[in-house]
Design an enzyme around this catalytic site. Structure first.
Site, PDB file in Angstrom:
ATOM      1  N   LYS A  49      57.026   0.821 102.093  1.00 15.55           N
ATOM      2  CA  LYS A  49      57.776  -0.442 102.142  1.00 15.55           C
ATOM      3  C   LYS A  49      57.521  -1.289 100.896  1.00 15.55           C
ATOM      4  CE  LYS A  49      60.537  -3.384 103.929  1.00 15.55           C
ATOM      5  NZ  LYS A  49      61.953  -3.067 103.719  1.00 15.55           N
TER       6      LYS A  49
ATOM      7  N   HIS B 183      85.664  10.781  84.169  1.00 16.25           N
ATOM      8  CA  HIS B 183      84.923  11.064  82.930  1.00 16.25           C
ATOM      9  C   HIS B 183      83.811  12.091  83.160  1.00 16.25           C
ATOM     10  CE1 HIS B 183      87.131   7.990  80.824  1.00 16.25           C
ATOM     11  NE2 HIS B 183      86.946   7.196  81.867  1.00 16.25           N
TER      12      HIS B 183
ATOM     13  N   TRP C 226      56.328 -18.240 109.303  1.00 18.09           N
ATOM     14  CA  TRP C 226      56.791 -17.531 108.099  1.00 18.09           C
ATOM     15  C   TRP C 226      57.433 -18.615 107.237  1.00 18.09           C
ATOM     16  CZ3 TRP C 226      57.077 -12.241 106.650  1.00 18.09           C
ATOM     17  CH2 TRP C 226      57.932 -11.961 105.584  1.00 18.09           C
TER      18      TRP C 226
ATOM     19  N   ARG D 167      56.484  -9.515 113.700  1.00 20.98           N
ATOM     20  CA  ARG D 167      57.582 -10.288 113.125  1.00 20.98           C
ATOM     21  C   ARG D 167      57.222 -10.886 111.761  1.00 20.98           C
ATOM     22  NH1 ARG D 167      61.139 -11.146 117.276  1.00 20.98           N
ATOM     23  NH2 ARG D 167      62.303 -12.655 116.061  1.00 20.98           N
TER      24      ARG D 167
ATOM     25  N   GLU E  54      67.983   7.743 101.196  1.00 18.35           N
ATOM     26  CA  GLU E  54      66.639   7.380 101.660  1.00 18.35           C
ATOM     27  C   GLU E  54      66.351   7.896 103.072  1.00 18.35           C
ATOM     28  OE1 GLU E  54      67.037   3.001 101.004  1.00 18.35           O
ATOM     29  OE2 GLU E  54      64.952   3.197 100.400  1.00 18.35           O
TER      30      GLU E  54
ATOM     31  N   LYS F 109      70.977   3.945 100.447  1.00 19.97           N
ATOM     32  CA  LYS F 109      70.634   3.907 101.884  1.00 19.97           C
ATOM     33  C   LYS F 109      70.737   5.304 102.479  1.00 19.97           C
ATOM     34  CE  LYS F 109      69.019   1.092 102.157  1.00 19.97           C
ATOM     35  NZ  LYS F 109      68.690   0.093 101.235  1.00 19.97           N
TER      36      LYS F 109
ATOM     37  N   GLU G 273      74.245   0.924  96.360  1.00 22.73           N
ATOM     38  CA  GLU G 273      73.362   0.601  97.483  1.00 22.73           C
ATOM     39  C   GLU G 273      73.676   1.482  98.693  1.00 22.73           C
ATOM     40  OE1 GLU G 273      70.684  -0.773  97.847  1.00 22.73           O
ATOM     41  OE2 GLU G 273      70.536  -1.253  99.964  1.00 22.73           O
TER      42      GLU G 273
ATOM     43  N   ASN H  87      60.689 -23.042 115.770  1.00 18.83           N
ATOM     44  CA  ASN H  87      61.296 -21.964 114.981  1.00 18.83           C
ATOM     45  C   ASN H  87      62.685 -22.405 114.592  1.00 18.83           C
ATOM     46  OD1 ASN H  87      59.142 -20.350 115.394  1.00 18.83           O
ATOM     47  ND2 ASN H  87      60.173 -18.906 116.767  1.00 18.83           N
ATOM     48  N   GLY H  88      63.125 -22.016 113.398  1.00 21.45           N
ATOM     49  CA  GLY H  88      64.466 -22.375 112.951  1.00 21.45           C
ATOM     50  C   GLY H  88      64.385 -23.343 111.788  1.00 21.45           C
TER      51      GLY H  88
ATOM     52  N   CYS I  44      59.342 -16.616 112.590  1.00 22.16           N
ATOM     53  CA  CYS I  44      58.181 -17.246 113.214  1.00 22.16           C
ATOM     54  C   CYS I  44      58.101 -16.849 114.679  1.00 22.16           C
ATOM     55  CB  CYS I  44      58.287 -18.752 113.124  1.00 22.16           C
ATOM     56  SG  CYS I  44      58.675 -19.342 111.485  1.00 22.16           S
TER      57      CYS I  44
HETATM   58  C1  F6R Z   1      65.325   0.572  99.350  1.00 18.86           C
HETATM   59  C2  F6R Z   1      64.225  -0.326  99.083  1.00 18.86           C
HETATM   60  C3  F6R Z   1      63.596  -0.268  97.738  1.00 18.86           C
HETATM   61  C4  F6R Z   1      63.123  -1.662  97.299  1.00 18.86           C
HETATM   62  C5  F6R Z   1      62.320  -1.593  95.988  1.00 18.86           C
HETATM   63  C6  F6R Z   1      61.933  -2.962  95.495  1.00 18.86           C
HETATM   64  O1  F6R Z   1      65.806   0.465 100.647  1.00 18.86           O
HETATM   65  O2  F6R Z   1      63.806  -1.062  99.925  1.00 18.86           O
HETATM   66  O3  F6R Z   1      64.447   0.286  96.790  1.00 18.86           O
HETATM   67  O4  F6R Z   1      64.249  -2.485  97.140  1.00 18.86           O
HETATM   68  O5  F6R Z   1      61.183  -0.808  96.192  1.00 18.86           O
HETATM   69  O6  F6R Z   1      61.176  -3.613  96.445  1.00 18.86           O
HETATM   70  P1  F6R Z   1      61.047  -5.184  96.468  1.00 18.86           P
HETATM   71  O7  F6R Z   1      62.393  -5.731  96.764  1.00 18.86           O
HETATM   72  O8  F6R Z   1      60.042  -5.468  97.548  1.00 18.86           O
HETATM   73  O9  F6R Z   1      60.572  -5.607  95.111  1.00 18.86           O
END
Ligand code: F6R
Length: 603
Positions: free
Chosen positions: A598, A502, A75, A27, A486, A483, A479, A99-100, A2
């Protein structure tokens, strides 16, 4: 999360607040509002959605002349993003923005309701304004009433409060959430982040936890947590807004990695209690009749789901399977109505996850989502939602959303384990204790970051990376690899360490980089022998472990070796920083990597 803006002075207050809030848009928020006290009269406006809606609602309102004003972008964390739940929250003659999270708001609310106070919203914030007004009614002076009010609050807060009882005055307090006071001659500004006041004021004071006070034209009275007065020593405000939005970090991703320790605190606030885990957002009996769980998600959220499945089966002893949403949709799965269908999504808008959810609902399954965005499509479509409270995530590569998803799954495991009677009370105490120590496992130490920065220059080439781990650390390996690929565009794979022999071990040579996740608390000897096998084939090994490992080419020592989840979070931070430092050295745009979006709202 927020945003807060406040102003005391003669200028047109509406535009100062709206412009300040606009600067905090990055934000993330789902509703906004402001309140002004001018000429002894209070006015307020609130709107759901974008600030443009609030501007439209307040189009005919002007507020020049002496007065004070407070504004907020919200938020949602407690209660839906509605106008009633938007800040400022009002009593009979006062308004508050916050906020909080007020952790003890429930007992306070019950106490106030017993005294006849009527609540309008579902938020934790509203207790603040009612407590304040009760104190005034009891005969306290406004500032004493404010001091007594914050004395009753537990949790995290940045608070601004205005009242007809003290026109032209803003009462303020900070504990755990950021707040600053900026000065321009007689005019006084407040904000949760300096972006909102850059260009308006020249100098600022950044409040410390436990500090509070009041301000009126040309005067700020600041008090320390022990109630002693403190001088306001300001420093010049930064001039670069873009830099200020990133809180001085080079990339939003970096800022978000550093934020994890704080947001995980928000995730557990009010949910991890001494006696167990509580989710007030879940209806009574929500888990009745549930015999198994299917988790469905994409990408990073899928990796969180895999982690959750280890926890749920091991501790809550409930069968749990995890599905990639795009696969699940077309595999004609067998679905049974005694299965709880859990989706995980940062955005709440991922098309495959949403469609999988609709399919499960059509088959009569009860649904729960673990999501970061209230009122998103997936939240609306689900029977119940647990919000992760990570705040907006700007970096395309998910970091803090993952951490909070895993935390919610861990809490859910304990919650279910308690309900199903699968956990000894000593285990519950141990888990709760570890949960409460998670923020410290997520803290980024400067020395660690510097070491990873230095190491990263050795990992800019090669023919590939293998991230390996076992058990919970297998999804973390997946993961970590995701990262890295990507944002660095280098080839990386996550593998269960026991699977290397294997097939994949055929790739091992000096140009194969192995990132080995070697926790002390979970199958250390097993992973050690897997890494030894790779070392014998001359693979280059970066070991991440609390235990010294002689065969490693590089070694990052972790510290939190007392619980698997603390090791998990600490190693997660290491893999995130490693990916980021490699990508920065390769000259990539870490926040907006090529080919990625995103939110993936198409199939
Ligand atoms: C990787 C990443 C993506 C999302 C995926 C699902 O860093 O961000 O792999 O995790 O596109 O997205 P959400 O979580 O928004 O359903």
């Amino acid at each position: 999360m927020c945003g807060i803006v406040g102003y005391i002075g003669p200028k047109e207050k509406k535009s100062i607040l709206l412009d300040g809030l606009q600067e905090l848009e990055y934000r993330g928020y789902d509703s906004a509002g402001f309140a002004v006290i001018s000429g002894g009269k209070l006015s307020h406006f609130k709107a759901v959605g974008k600030l443009a809606n609030l501007r439209k609602k307040a189009a005919d309102f002007t507020s020049e002349g002496p007065g004070a004003a407070i504004g907020h972008t919200r938020w949602a964390t407690h209660g839906k993003p509605t106008e009633l739940n938007a800040h400022p929250h009002m009593g009979a003659f006062s308004y508050v923005v916050h906020n909080g999270i007020i952790e003890n708001y429930r007992p306070l609310k019950e106490e106030l309701e017993a005294q006849g106070v009527r609540f309008l919203s579902q938020t934790d914030t509203e207790v603040i304004v009612h407590l304040f007004e009760q104190k005034i009614r009891e005969g306290l002076e406004p500032f004493e009433a404010f001091r007594a009010t914050i004395g009753r609050l537990e949790g995290a807060y940045a608070i601004l409060l205005i009242s007809e009882a003290a026109p032209e005055t803003i009462f303020f307090a900070k504990n755990g959430s950021p707040l600053l006071i900026a000065l321009d001659g007689e005019e006084i500004y407040f904000a949760s982040s300096d972006t909102a006041v850059i260009g308006k004021a020249q100098e600022a004071y950044y409040l410390e936890d436990g500090e509070y006070g009041y301000a009126r034209p040309g005067e700020v009275r600041l008090y320390r947590p022990d109630d002693e007065p403190k001088a306001l020593t300001t420093i010049p405000l930064p001039s670069d807004k873009a830099m200020a939005q990133k809180d001085g970090y080079r990339f939003f991703m970096e800022k978000e990695i550093y934020e994890q320790s704080t947001v995980i605190g928000d995730t557990i606030l009010g949910r991890v209690l001494d006696e167990g885990i509580e989710f007030e957002e879940l209806p009574d009996g929500f888990f009745d009749g549930i015999a198994s769980i299917t988790i469905c998600a994409c990408g990073t959220s899928y990796h969180a789901g895999l982690t959750g499945a280890y926890l749920l089966e091991r501790m809550a002893r409930i069968p749990c399977r995890v599905e990639i949403a795009s696969e699940f949709r077309y595999k004609e799965p067998l679905l049974s109505p005694d299965t709880l269908f859990v989706t995980i999504s940062q955005s709440g808008e991922t098309a495959d996850t949403l469609e999988a959810l609709k399919m499960a609902k059509r088959a009569g399954l009860r649904s729960l989502t673990i999501c970061n965005v209230d009122n998103s499509s997936i939240v609306r479509e689900s029977d119940a939602a647990i919000l992760t409270r990570a705040g907006i995530e700007k970096g395309v590569a998910s970091t803090k959303a993952f951490a909070t998803q895993v935390m919610v799954l861990w809490m859910l495991t304990l919650h279910l384990g308690q309900k199903r009677g699968t956990l000894e009370s000593a285990t519950i105490r141990r888990e709760i204790d570890a949960m409460r120590r998670s923020p410290s496992a997520l803290l980024v130490e400067e020395k660690l970051h510097e070491r990873i920065h230095r190491l990263s220059k050795r990992y800019l080439h090669g023919h590939g990376f293998f991230f390996i781990g076992r058990d919970l650390f297998f999804p973390l390996a997946l993961e970590g690899a995701l990262k890295l690929k990507e944002i660095s565009y280098l080839h990386a794979e996550g593998y269960p360490a026991g699977e290397m022999k294997h097939g994949p071990i055929a790739l091992a040579d000096a140009e194969l980089f192995t990132i080995a996740l070697m926790p002390r608390t979970l199958l250390y000897d097993k992973i050690k022998s897997n890494v030894e096998e790779l070392s014998a084939r001359d693979a280059t090994i970066l070991a991440i472990s609390p235990e010294e490992f002689e065969l490693a080419d590089d070694f990052i020592r972790t510290k939190h070796a007392e619980h698997p989840m603390l090791e998990f979070f600490e190693m997660m931070v290491v893999t995130q920083l490693l990916a980021m430092e490699i990508a920065i050295r390769l000259g990539n745009d870490v926040d907006m990597p090529r080919n990625l979006a995103k939110s993936v709202t198409v199939e």
